[in-house]
Design a protein around this motif. Sequence first.
Motif, PDB file in Angstrom:
ATOM      1  N   THR A 269      46.439 -35.563  65.230  1.00  0.00           N
ATOM      2  CA  THR A 269      47.470 -34.534  65.370  1.00  0.00           C
ATOM      3  C   THR A 269      46.958 -33.247  64.728  1.00  0.00           C
ATOM      4  O   THR A 269      46.101 -33.288  63.845  1.00  0.00           O
ATOM      5  N   GLU A 270      47.465 -32.136  65.188  1.00  0.00           N
ATOM      6  CA  GLU A 270      47.069 -30.852  64.625  1.00  0.00           C
ATOM      7  C   GLU A 270      47.889 -30.544  63.379  1.00  0.00           C
ATOM      8  O   GLU A 270      49.075 -30.871  63.300  1.00  0.00           O
ATOM      9  N   TYR A 271      47.240 -29.901  62.421  1.00  0.00           N
ATOM     10  CA  TYR A 271      47.955 -29.493  61.208  1.00  0.00           C
ATOM     11  C   TYR A 271      49.011 -28.450  61.568  1.00  0.00           C
ATOM     12  O   TYR A 271      48.772 -27.540  62.357  1.00  0.00           O
ATOM     13  N   ARG A 272      50.186 -28.618  60.973  1.00  0.00           N
ATOM     14  CA  ARG A 272      51.251 -27.645  61.128  1.00  0.00           C
ATOM     15  C   ARG A 272      51.815 -27.315  59.751  1.00  0.00           C
ATOM     16  O   ARG A 272      52.018 -28.212  58.937  1.00  0.00           O
ATOM     17  N   TYR A 273      52.063 -26.058  59.537  1.00  0.00           N
ATOM     18  CA  TYR A 273      52.589 -25.622  58.241  1.00  0.00           C
ATOM     19  C   TYR A 273      53.934 -26.290  57.961  1.00  0.00           C
ATOM     20  O   TYR A 273      54.786 -26.429  58.838  1.00  0.00           O
ATOM     21  N   GLU A 274      54.098 -26.727  56.703  1.00  0.00           N
ATOM     22  CA  GLU A 274      55.383 -27.242  56.229  1.00  0.00           C
ATOM     23  C   GLU A 274      55.736 -26.523  54.935  1.00  0.00           C
ATOM     24  O   GLU A 274      54.852 -26.214  54.122  1.00  0.00           O
ATOM     25  N   ALA A 275      57.004 -26.293  54.746  1.00  0.00           N
ATOM     26  CA  ALA A 275      57.445 -25.670  53.504  1.00  0.00           C
ATOM     27  C   ALA A 275      57.079 -26.564  52.327  1.00  0.00           C
ATOM     28  O   ALA A 275      57.069 -27.790  52.455  1.00  0.00           O
ATOM     29  N   PRO A 276      56.745 -25.971  51.193  1.00  0.00           N
ATOM     30  CA  PRO A 276      56.411 -26.779  50.014  1.00  0.00           C
ATOM     31  C   PRO A 276      57.541 -27.738  49.658  1.00  0.00           C
ATOM     32  O   PRO A 276      58.724 -27.437  49.837  1.00  0.00           O
ATOM     33  N   GLY A 277      57.149 -28.919  49.156  1.00  0.00           N
ATOM     34  CA  GLY A 277      58.125 -29.908  48.758  1.00  0.00           C
ATOM     35  C   GLY A 277      58.376 -29.875  47.259  1.00  0.00           C
ATOM     36  O   GLY A 277      58.037 -28.897  46.575  1.00  0.00           O
ATOM     37  N   ASP A 278      58.941 -30.948  46.762  1.00  0.00           N
ATOM     38  CA  ASP A 278      59.222 -31.096  45.337  1.00  0.00           C
ATOM     39  C   ASP A 278      57.919 -31.445  44.617  1.00  0.00           C
ATOM     40  O   ASP A 278      57.401 -32.550  44.766  1.00  0.00           O
TER      41      ASP A 278
ATOM     42  N   SER B 276      48.690 -30.074  52.479  1.00  0.00           N
ATOM     43  CA  SER B 276      48.159 -28.958  51.711  1.00  0.00           C
ATOM     44  C   SER B 276      48.206 -27.702  52.567  1.00  0.00           C
ATOM     45  O   SER B 276      47.447 -27.583  53.541  1.00  0.00           O
ATOM     46  N   ASN B 277      49.073 -26.780  52.223  1.00  0.00           N
ATOM     47  CA  ASN B 277      49.121 -25.511  52.946  1.00  0.00           C
ATOM     48  C   ASN B 277      47.940 -24.624  52.588  1.00  0.00           C
ATOM     49  O   ASN B 277      47.543 -23.752  53.365  1.00  0.00           O
ATOM     50  N   THR B 278      47.384 -24.842  51.410  1.00  0.00           N
ATOM     51  CA  THR B 278      46.214 -24.066  50.992  1.00  0.00           C
ATOM     52  C   THR B 278      44.993 -24.428  51.820  1.00  0.00           C
ATOM     53  O   THR B 278      44.205 -23.561  52.213  1.00  0.00           O
ATOM     54  N   GLN B 279      44.841 -25.713  52.107  1.00  0.00           N
ATOM     55  CA  GLN B 279      43.645 -26.204  52.812  1.00  0.00           C
ATOM     56  C   GLN B 279      43.898 -26.561  54.261  1.00  0.00           C
ATOM     57  O   GLN B 279      42.994 -27.038  54.936  1.00  0.00           O
ATOM     58  N   ASN B 280      45.142 -26.334  54.734  1.00  0.00           N
ATOM     59  CA  ASN B 280      45.495 -26.663  56.125  1.00  0.00           C
ATOM     60  C   ASN B 280      45.158 -28.125  56.453  1.00  0.00           C
ATOM     61  O   ASN B 280      44.521 -28.433  57.464  1.00  0.00           O
TER      62      ASN B 280
ATOM     63  N   ASP C 197      44.714 -35.861  59.401  1.00  0.00           N
ATOM     64  CA  ASP C 197      45.030 -35.619  60.801  1.00  0.00           C
ATOM     65  C   ASP C 197      43.803 -35.337  61.654  1.00  0.00           C
ATOM     66  O   ASP C 197      43.832 -35.533  62.865  1.00  0.00           O
ATOM     67  N   ALA C 198      42.724 -34.889  61.009  1.00  0.00           N
ATOM     68  CA  ALA C 198      41.494 -34.615  61.763  1.00  0.00           C
ATOM     69  C   ALA C 198      40.731 -35.891  62.088  1.00  0.00           C
ATOM     70  O   ALA C 198      39.775 -35.871  62.874  1.00  0.00           O
ATOM     71  N   GLY C 199      41.125 -37.002  61.477  1.00  0.00           N
ATOM     72  CA  GLY C 199      40.449 -38.274  61.735  1.00  0.00           C
ATOM     73  C   GLY C 199      39.063 -38.355  61.135  1.00  0.00           C
ATOM     74  O   GLY C 199      38.186 -39.022  61.677  1.00  0.00           O
TER      75      GLY C 199
END
Length: 226
Positions: free
Chosen positions: A119-128, A215-219, A144-146
């Motif tokens: 699956t392709e990385y998709r941005y998600e809002a930061p969690g707890d 990781s939103n920093t590293q996608n 997700d890149a396998g």
Amino acid sequence: MLTDIYTVAPSTAGSSLWATYAAGELLDWIDVNSVEQEDVFRWIDENVPMENSAELVRAWAAVLTEAEALMRGDETAYDALDDADYTMEQPYRSTGRVKWAAWKLLPLFTQILDRTERTEYRYEAPGDYSAVTEEALAGIWVDDAGTTVLLFSEDGCRIVYPALELLGETAYAFRVRDRSSVGYCPALDIDYLQNDFSTPLVYYVSGIDDTHFWSNTQNKCFRRLA
């Protein structure tokens, strides 16, 4: 030997003895083996259903743990080998033996990459951020890149990342580093050089739940498979 590894069934009664037995077989087998990775993949296709892919990963990790203990001369491991009624041809002490076996039998780990949907990385809002703990990471995760498998257990973290010649043969120390005092997300440090965490493999974890961490920093996103 592959069948003995597959039937270890970690966390069940007698599994530690089976793992030690298979580890003894493994260390003896390295001297005489002629198997190629293609042969291992063929055996997996014929004997391991897709729904049991994670169980094979767990079993192989358990055998590697016991093989490392035998190479260290761990008395408990050798007592377990006696209880399992297996006699090794000689006491092995070369750390390269398990590395070589991990390379030859790498498909026991990488099959789970081949059997996982990309699956392709998709941005998600930061969690707890407080939910990101060592305990929450326990299990098997695939990116997700396998390309990468991370297996977290009480032994440490095994990294299967063939492009970097990380074959999962060693369980490394890991930690979750709190960076909230400076407003940053936690850092997952894996001490793959086995020194003092001075140059770890690092993932900056934006959030985690029962199914994945990201990781939103590293996608990047890792999915929990077990």
